[in-house]
Design an enzyme around this catalytic site. Structure first.
Site, short mmCIF file in Angstrom:
data_model
loop_
_atom_site.label_atom_id
_atom_site.label_comp_id
_atom_site.label_asym_id
_atom_site.label_seq_id
_atom_site.Cartn_x
_atom_site.Cartn_y
_atom_site.Cartn_z
N HIS A 18 -0.17 4.48 0.33
CA HIS A 18 -0.79 5.65 0.95
C HIS A 18 -1.26 5.26 2.35
CE1 HIS A 18 -4.04 3.37 -0.95
NE2 HIS A 18 -4.82 3.83 0.01
N LYS A 48 0.86 -1.18 0.00
CA LYS A 48 0.00 0.00 0.00
C LYS A 48 0.90 1.24 0.00
CE LYS A 48 -3.74 2.07 2.76
NZ LYS A 48 -4.49 1.95 4.03
#
Length: 228
Positions: free
Chosen positions: A109, A107
């Site tokens: 963010h 991921k």
């Protein structure tokens, strides 16, 4: 009722254990199939977690499995297994047991990273959980990810069912191959032999056999060819 019979009835009631003709990822034609995707409601997944917790506690009581900090489930099927096992263990012990799982892609963010749940740290002891291991592919894929994140110690792996089949290129089972390669113990709620033995004694509500004579013969032939 024995533990293996209780688990077998649970598999059948959940329609997770089926008999017929199934093509496995390995290409083998199996007369039985166990589908973890059938534990698809709160009651079923909670009960499955209790079976995992019981297997873990039995392994610890026998001295074959040491204490651990978090239960790790490889994405995707291992995710609910890690969560429900952690919940069942926490309830039984009266104290929190962590859970962790990986993402298929990092991921980029928010909190970011490859893992969700209890953060991994150096020296942490991790217990892996998975459904049914045929070749040990998931274990071989996830261990490098774990080691890249932190210097963790994997203390064992718990499966729902040990299919007790030899690998494609050897006469040892996938479970034995993983134990030999990585040096940690592998446990299962039940072996396929325990499950088949219990299922042969069970009947449907209409009195018909759960395993027909034809399927029973196919199972014996499959064990003869692929059993380890």
């Amino acid at each position: 009722m024995s533990a293996s019979t209780d688990f077998t009835k649970f598999l059948l009631d959940s329609q997770a254990l089926k008999f017929g003709s199934f093509t496995l990822k390995s290409g083998r034609q199996s007369p039985y199939f166990i589908n973890a995707g059938s534990f698809n409601d709160g009651d079923r997944i909670a009960r499955l977690g209790q079976f995992y917790a019981s297997a873990i506690e039995a392994a610890q009581s026998s001295g074959k499995l040491e204490q651990f900090d978090t239960v790790f489930g490889p994405a995707y099927k291992g995710i609910p297994l890690a969560v429900t096992t952690s919940m069942a263990l926490s309830s039984a012990r009266g104290c929190a047991v962590g859970y962790t799982f990986d993402r298929k892609e990092a991921k980029d963010h928010g909190d970011g990273g490859m893992f969700v749940g209890t953060p991994l740290r150096d020296g942490m002891k991790v217990l892996l959980v998975d459904d049914v291991m045929t070749a040990g592919t998931a274990v071989r894929e996830v261990l490098p990810k774990l080691k890249a994140a932190a210097d963790v110690d994997v203390v064992g792996l718990v499966l729902s069912v040990d299919r007790m089949e030899k690998t494609k290129d050897s006469d040892v089972s996938a479970v034995q191959a993983v134990e030999d390669e990585f040096g940690f113990p592998v446990f299962a709620i039940a072996t396929i032999h325990d499950i088949i033995s219990a299922a042969r004694e069970l009947r449907h509500a209409d009195g018909s056999a759960v395993i027909t004579d034809d399927i029973s013969q196919q199972i014996d032939e499959y064990f003869t060819q692929y059993g380890a």
